[in-house]
Write an enzyme that holds these catalytic residues in place. Structure first.
Site, PDB file in Angstrom:
ATOM      1  N   ASP A   1      -9.362  10.977 -30.509  1.00  0.00           N
ATOM      2  CA  ASP A   1     -10.491  10.274 -30.272  1.00  0.00           C
ATOM      3  C   ASP A   1     -11.649  11.144 -30.680  1.00  0.00           C
ATOM      4  O   ASP A   1     -11.652  12.471 -30.437  1.00  0.00           O
ATOM      5  CB  ASP A   1     -10.755  10.228 -28.861  1.00  0.00           C
ATOM      6  CG  ASP A   1     -11.720   8.807 -28.557  1.00  0.00           C
ATOM      7  OD1 ASP A   1     -12.840   8.866 -29.261  1.00  0.00           O
ATOM      8  OD2 ASP A   1     -11.387   8.126 -27.849  1.00  0.00           O
ATOM      9  N   ILE A   2     -12.767  10.778 -31.415  1.00  0.00           N
ATOM     10  CA  ILE A   2     -13.813  11.520 -31.951  1.00  0.00           C
ATOM     11  C   ILE A   2     -14.842  11.775 -30.726  1.00  0.00           C
ATOM     12  O   ILE A   2     -15.413  12.753 -30.772  1.00  0.00           O
ATOM     13  CB  ILE A   2     -14.751  10.948 -33.079  1.00  0.00           C
ATOM     14  CG1 ILE A   2     -15.271   9.546 -32.341  1.00  0.00           C
ATOM     15  CG2 ILE A   2     -13.958  10.534 -34.296  1.00  0.00           C
ATOM     16  CD1 ILE A   2     -16.523   8.667 -33.373  1.00  0.00           C
TER      17      ILE A   2
ATOM     18  N   GLN B   1     -13.496  -2.556 -22.578  1.00  0.00           N
ATOM     19  CA  GLN B   1     -13.058  -2.320 -23.953  1.00  0.00           C
ATOM     20  C   GLN B   1     -14.391  -2.162 -25.239  1.00  0.00           C
ATOM     21  O   GLN B   1     -15.074  -3.075 -25.258  1.00  0.00           O
ATOM     22  CB  GLN B   1     -12.034  -3.407 -24.402  1.00  0.00           C
ATOM     23  CG  GLN B   1     -11.313  -3.293 -25.817  1.00  0.00           C
ATOM     24  CD  GLN B   1     -10.501  -4.307 -25.996  1.00  0.00           C
ATOM     25  OE1 GLN B   1     -10.203  -5.380 -25.440  1.00  0.00           O
ATOM     26  NE2 GLN B   1      -9.476  -4.180 -27.218  1.00  0.00           N
TER      27      GLN B   1
ATOM     28  N   HIS C   1      -5.589  -0.258 -27.766  1.00  0.00           N
ATOM     29  CA  HIS C   1      -5.415   1.263 -27.676  1.00  0.00           C
ATOM     30  C   HIS C   1      -4.977   1.902 -26.324  1.00  0.00           C
ATOM     31  O   HIS C   1      -5.747   1.257 -25.396  1.00  0.00           O
ATOM     32  CB  HIS C   1      -6.325   1.806 -28.446  1.00  0.00           C
ATOM     33  CG  HIS C   1      -7.706   1.740 -27.971  1.00  0.00           C
ATOM     34  ND1 HIS C   1      -8.307   0.657 -28.100  1.00  0.00           N
ATOM     35  CD2 HIS C   1      -8.725   2.613 -27.351  1.00  0.00           C
ATOM     36  CE1 HIS C   1      -9.619   0.509 -27.627  1.00  0.00           C
ATOM     37  NE2 HIS C   1      -9.817   1.743 -26.967  1.00  0.00           N
TER      38      HIS C   1
ATOM     39  N   HIS D   1      -5.767   5.163 -24.046  1.00  0.00           N
ATOM     40  CA  HIS D   1      -6.327   6.796 -24.153  1.00  0.00           C
ATOM     41  C   HIS D   1      -5.285   7.730 -23.317  1.00  0.00           C
ATOM     42  O   HIS D   1      -5.088   7.408 -22.236  1.00  0.00           O
ATOM     43  CB  HIS D   1      -7.682   6.717 -23.409  1.00  0.00           C
ATOM     44  CG  HIS D   1      -8.586   5.838 -23.747  1.00  0.00           C
ATOM     45  ND1 HIS D   1      -9.761   6.347 -24.690  1.00  0.00           N
ATOM     46  CD2 HIS D   1      -8.824   4.466 -23.913  1.00  0.00           C
ATOM     47  CE1 HIS D   1     -10.452   5.487 -25.034  1.00  0.00           C
ATOM     48  NE2 HIS D   1      -9.917   4.274 -24.583  1.00  0.00           N
TER      49      HIS D   1
END
Length: 181
Positions: A30-31, A93, A99, A101
């Site tokens: 994740d960025i 979301q 997705h 995490h």
């Protein structure tokens, strides 16, 4: 080019730091890294949320999630780990492509990672009524979809926690009335 950033990553149209992949799932960093070790695991096909996720794709995504979780723990010597999955705006979301995490956790990181809720311990009768209402739709997925849509239309796309609590009390009152009548 797709507007979905995750689809763009899958198609090689956007950069990502890939952790692992299978035929149908992809794991990448994740960025947003509140602590080192925040990985996202997605289906390669565009699937908006858990409600649209089929069992086979879900199994493949979750199998990769398990592998990633073990690797994050081992590689980063994390003290713990969170798995998080959110659906719809009310569920927070923010990218509308299913997705998971996978987030490494470390002793003392609570100033950087905030997860939690305020405890509420309802009476057993309330829990039983909720279990019955939810369980009654488990064998009828089409009915569950219909009920979900009807509930969303009745409540509206955006609603407050107070409105949700009012709605829950109304549901409980309906269940209590039908049980006593």
């Amino acid at each position: 080019m797709s507007e979905c950033i995750f689809c763009r990553i899958v198609n090689g149209e956007a950069a990502a730091s890939i952790v692992a992949e299978t035929a149908g799932a992809l794991a990448f960093m994740d960025i947003n890294q509140p602590v080192p070790g925040h990985v996202l695991v997605i289906p390669k096909a565009h699937i908006q949320d858990i409600y649209a996720l089929d069992a086979a794709t879900g199994a493949e995504v979750f199998a990769l999630t398990i592998e990633v979780a073990k690797a994050v723990k081992a590689a980063l010597q994390a003290d713990g780990l969170n798995l998080l999955q959110a659906n719809e705006r009310a569920g927070q979301q923010d990218v509308f492509h299913f997705h998971m995490h996978v987030m490494a956790r470390y002793t003392g990181d609570r100033d950087r990672v905030h997860l939690g809720w305020h405890p509420h311990l309802p009476a057993r009768a309330e829990l039983d009524a909720l279990a019955e209402r939810i369980g009654s739709l488990m064998d009828a997925p089409d009915r569950a979809d219909e009920m979900g849509r009807a509930g969303a239309e009745r409540i509206g796309a955006e609603f407050s926690a107070d409105r949700a609590a009012e709605e829950m009390l109304a549901v409980l009152a309906e269940v209590a009335n039908s049980a006593s009548g």
